[in-house]
Design a protein around this motif. Structure first.
Motif, short mmCIF file in Angstrom:
data_model
loop_
_atom_site.label_atom_id
_atom_site.label_comp_id
_atom_site.label_asym_id
_atom_site.label_seq_id
_atom_site.Cartn_x
_atom_site.Cartn_y
_atom_site.Cartn_z
N ILE A 262 -7.23 63.76 2.15
CA ILE A 262 -6.66 62.89 1.12
C ILE A 262 -7.23 63.25 -0.23
N ILE A 263 -6.36 63.34 -1.24
CA ILE A 263 -6.84 63.48 -2.61
C ILE A 263 -6.43 62.21 -3.36
N VAL A 264 -7.43 61.53 -3.91
CA VAL A 264 -7.17 60.32 -4.69
C VAL A 264 -6.90 60.74 -6.13
N VAL A 265 -5.76 60.36 -6.66
CA VAL A 265 -5.39 60.77 -8.01
C VAL A 265 -5.02 59.55 -8.85
N PRO A 266 -5.79 59.29 -9.91
CA PRO A 266 -5.38 58.23 -10.82
C PRO A 266 -4.04 58.59 -11.47
N ALA A 267 -3.23 57.59 -11.76
CA ALA A 267 -1.88 57.83 -12.27
C ALA A 267 -1.93 58.17 -13.76
N GLU A 268 -2.53 59.32 -14.05
CA GLU A 268 -2.64 59.79 -15.43
C GLU A 268 -2.28 61.28 -15.46
N VAL A 269 -1.72 61.72 -16.58
CA VAL A 269 -1.30 63.11 -16.70
C VAL A 269 -2.50 64.06 -16.52
N ARG A 270 -3.60 63.74 -17.19
CA ARG A 270 -4.75 64.66 -17.11
C ARG A 270 -5.33 64.71 -15.70
N ALA A 271 -5.28 63.58 -14.99
CA ALA A 271 -5.77 63.57 -13.61
C ALA A 271 -4.90 64.48 -12.74
N CYS A 272 -3.58 64.47 -13.02
CA CYS A 272 -2.67 65.34 -12.24
C CYS A 272 -3.02 66.80 -12.46
N VAL A 273 -3.33 67.15 -13.69
CA VAL A 273 -3.65 68.54 -14.01
C VAL A 273 -4.93 68.96 -13.29
N ALA A 274 -5.94 68.08 -13.34
CA ALA A 274 -7.21 68.41 -12.67
C ALA A 274 -7.01 68.45 -11.16
N ARG A 294 -3.79 56.15 -7.46
CA ARG A 294 -4.47 54.90 -7.83
C ARG A 294 -4.09 54.47 -9.25
N GLY A 295 -3.77 53.20 -9.38
CA GLY A 295 -3.52 52.64 -10.69
C GLY A 295 -4.83 52.34 -11.38
N PRO A 296 -4.83 51.99 -12.65
CA PRO A 296 -3.64 51.70 -13.45
C PRO A 296 -2.92 52.97 -13.91
N ALA A 297 -1.69 52.78 -14.34
CA ALA A 297 -0.90 53.88 -14.89
C ALA A 297 -0.66 53.60 -16.37
N PRO A 298 -1.61 54.02 -17.21
CA PRO A 298 -1.52 53.64 -18.63
C PRO A 298 -0.24 54.14 -19.30
N GLY A 299 0.27 55.30 -18.84
CA GLY A 299 1.49 55.83 -19.44
C GLY A 299 2.72 55.55 -18.61
N GLY A 300 2.58 54.73 -17.58
CA GLY A 300 3.73 54.37 -16.75
C GLY A 300 4.11 55.44 -15.73
N LEU A 301 3.18 56.37 -15.45
CA LEU A 301 3.46 57.42 -14.46
C LEU A 301 3.63 56.79 -13.07
N MET A 318 -1.90 52.59 -4.82
CA MET A 318 -2.53 51.26 -4.88
C MET A 318 -2.75 50.84 -6.32
N ARG A 319 -2.53 49.57 -6.56
CA ARG A 319 -2.86 49.02 -7.88
C ARG A 319 -4.38 48.98 -7.99
N PRO A 320 -4.89 48.85 -9.21
CA PRO A 320 -6.36 48.77 -9.34
C PRO A 320 -6.90 47.55 -8.59
N GLU A 321 -8.04 47.72 -7.98
CA GLU A 321 -8.66 46.62 -7.24
C GLU A 321 -9.29 45.65 -8.25
N PRO A 322 -8.91 44.39 -8.21
CA PRO A 322 -9.48 43.44 -9.17
C PRO A 322 -10.98 43.27 -8.96
N HIS A 323 -11.72 43.12 -10.02
CA HIS A 323 -13.16 42.82 -10.00
C HIS A 323 -13.99 43.87 -9.27
N LEU A 324 -13.45 45.09 -9.18
CA LEU A 324 -14.18 46.11 -8.42
C LEU A 324 -15.53 46.44 -9.06
N ASP A 325 -15.51 46.68 -10.39
CA ASP A 325 -16.76 47.10 -11.03
C ASP A 325 -17.86 46.04 -10.93
#
Ligand SMILES: Nc1ncnc2c1ncn2[C@@H]1O[C@H](COP(=O)(O)OP(=O)(O)OP(=O)(O)O)[C@@H](O)[C@H]1O
Ligand SMILES: [Mg+2]
Length: 366
Positions: A262-274, A294-301, A318-325
């Motif tokens: 499994i590769i976890v990828v945040p829903a961001e353009v730069r994350a996709c490139v990396a 993984r969300g959030p998707a700041p640009g709506g990806l 998955m949407r971001p997990e609330p209160h994770l941090d």
């Protein structure tokens, strides 16, 4: 009533049989000793491990018993040359010289008692598509999800530069060994030894065991990772490996044994490139990674757009997990069973259960 999970020994040579029985006692194994082919034939299809000596193997072969896995030949020191031929002919996975290879047989018998050879566990490797993608958090969530469902999970931290998986679980003060303390002497280790030595916790009938880095020393050796992963698999556990993006030798050892990558990828353009580079590293080793977005998707990806850009199958998002941090910082990471992380983890566990086992790692004694 005969316990179908008892290993069987058919050893004609008496001093050798004595040795085998001592080894079984040391392994806490209730070994069934039989003295003829008819008796061994009855257990041939169900025993998790069969131990023969040369004379017994010859009788079994004459009787035309089918090939089976988890079959070993025992011999006194310096096996006679024909024993090797016999081992090949009958399909034994190993010739065990006693008493030299006693410790190997102890752990093989201990494993056989823990789980029949048919109930091998599955292995999943989790990587992040970029730094801080959420791979370690998902690894921990997978372990918690498996154990909450009553299964046994073994978390294996393969990241030498990570903060330690125990820290993610809020278990860094828990007693038990970490990678630098675990000196594996042989290539084989019994899952029961891991349970006894490593930090773990129980969730009802399930159990979560953690082999974490320790924020000191170097990372694990690839052979050690291989031994631990195989041990968990043989014991029927779900083995979940936190693999660093750069792989390294230890990460590669885990990857090579994984049924699901499994590769976890945040829903961001730069994350996709990396993530494309990480995906390449894994496919170069023959893996077919699945994407978890993984969300959030700041640009709506969208999740499917992320997977498509990587040209890889989407397993779930998955949407971001609330209160994770906050919960991570307090050392109280226990994802809500109905939250986004747990929901995604359940989907991954389901996919893992329906994935065909990795062909090269099924061998019970490897
Ligand atoms: N499911 C999630 N929902 C919301 N935020 C998350 C989630 N997973 C991870 N994060 C955020 O990302 C951070 C990094 O997570 P994690 O340590 O799991 O990433 P990683 O991929 O293992 O990183 P590394 O590259 O250091 O190994 C977390 O501290 C948290 O802030
Ligand atoms: Mg990590």
């Amino acid at each position: 009533v005969v316990d179908p999970n008892r290993p069987v020994a058919f050893v004609a040579d008496e001093p050798l049989l004595d040795d085998v029985q001592k080894v079984a006692a040391a392994a806490g194994c209730d070994l069934e000793c039989v003295s003829d082919v008819a008796a061994v034939r009855q257990r041939w299809g169900t025993a998790p491990l069969v131990v023969l000596d040369g004379a017994a193997a010859a009788l079994c072969q004459d009787a035309g018993l089918a090939r089976r896995e988890a079959l070993v030949l025992v011999s006194p020191p310096v096996p006679p040359p024909q024993l090797w031929q016999q081992a090949v002919a009958i399909g034994a996975e190993r010739v065990v010289e006693l008493p030299e290879a006693e410790s190997w047989l102890v752990s093989a018998l201990a494993d056989a008692v823990e789980a029949p050879a048919s109930a091998v566990g599955k292995v999943v490797a989790v990587l992040g598509g970029r730094g801080g993608a959420g791979a370690s958090v998902l690894t921990a969530a997978l372990g918690i999800t498996v154990s909450r469902a009553g299964g046994n999970a073994l978390l294996v931290d393969c990241d030498p530069l990570g903060g330690g998986l125990d820290l993610v679980l809020g278990a860094e003060t828990e007693e038990g060994l970490r990678w630098p303390d675990l000196h594996l002497r042989s290539g084989r280790i019994a899952a029961s030894s891991l349970h006894a030595a490593l930090p773990g916790r129980e969730h009802g009938a399930g159990r979560l065991t953690v082999l974490s880095g320790a924020r000191r020393g170097t990372g694990p050796e690839p052979d050690a990772v291989a031994a631990v992963v195989s041990s968990g698999r043989r014991a029927g556990e779900t083995v979940i490996c936190d693999v660093p993006r750069h792989l390294g030798d230890a990460g590669a050892a885990a990857l090579d044994r994984a049924d699901l990558v499994i590769i976890v990828v945040p829903a961001e353009v730069r994350a996709c490139v990396a993530a494309r580079l990480v995906a390449q590293l894994t496919t170069d080793r023959g893996a077919t990674p699945h994407v978890v977005v993984r969300g959030p998707a700041p640009g709506g990806l969208q999740a499917d757009e992320v997977a498509e850009s990587l040209n890889l199958p989407l397993l779930t998002s998955m949407r971001p997990e609330p209160h994770l941090d906050e919960s991570l910082d307090r050392g109280e990471f226990t994802p809500r069973p109905t939250g986004p992380l747990s929901r995604a983890a359940k989907e991954i566990v389901h996919t893992l259960a329906t994935t065909h086992p990795h062909p090269t790692t099924l061998h019970p004694a490897s």
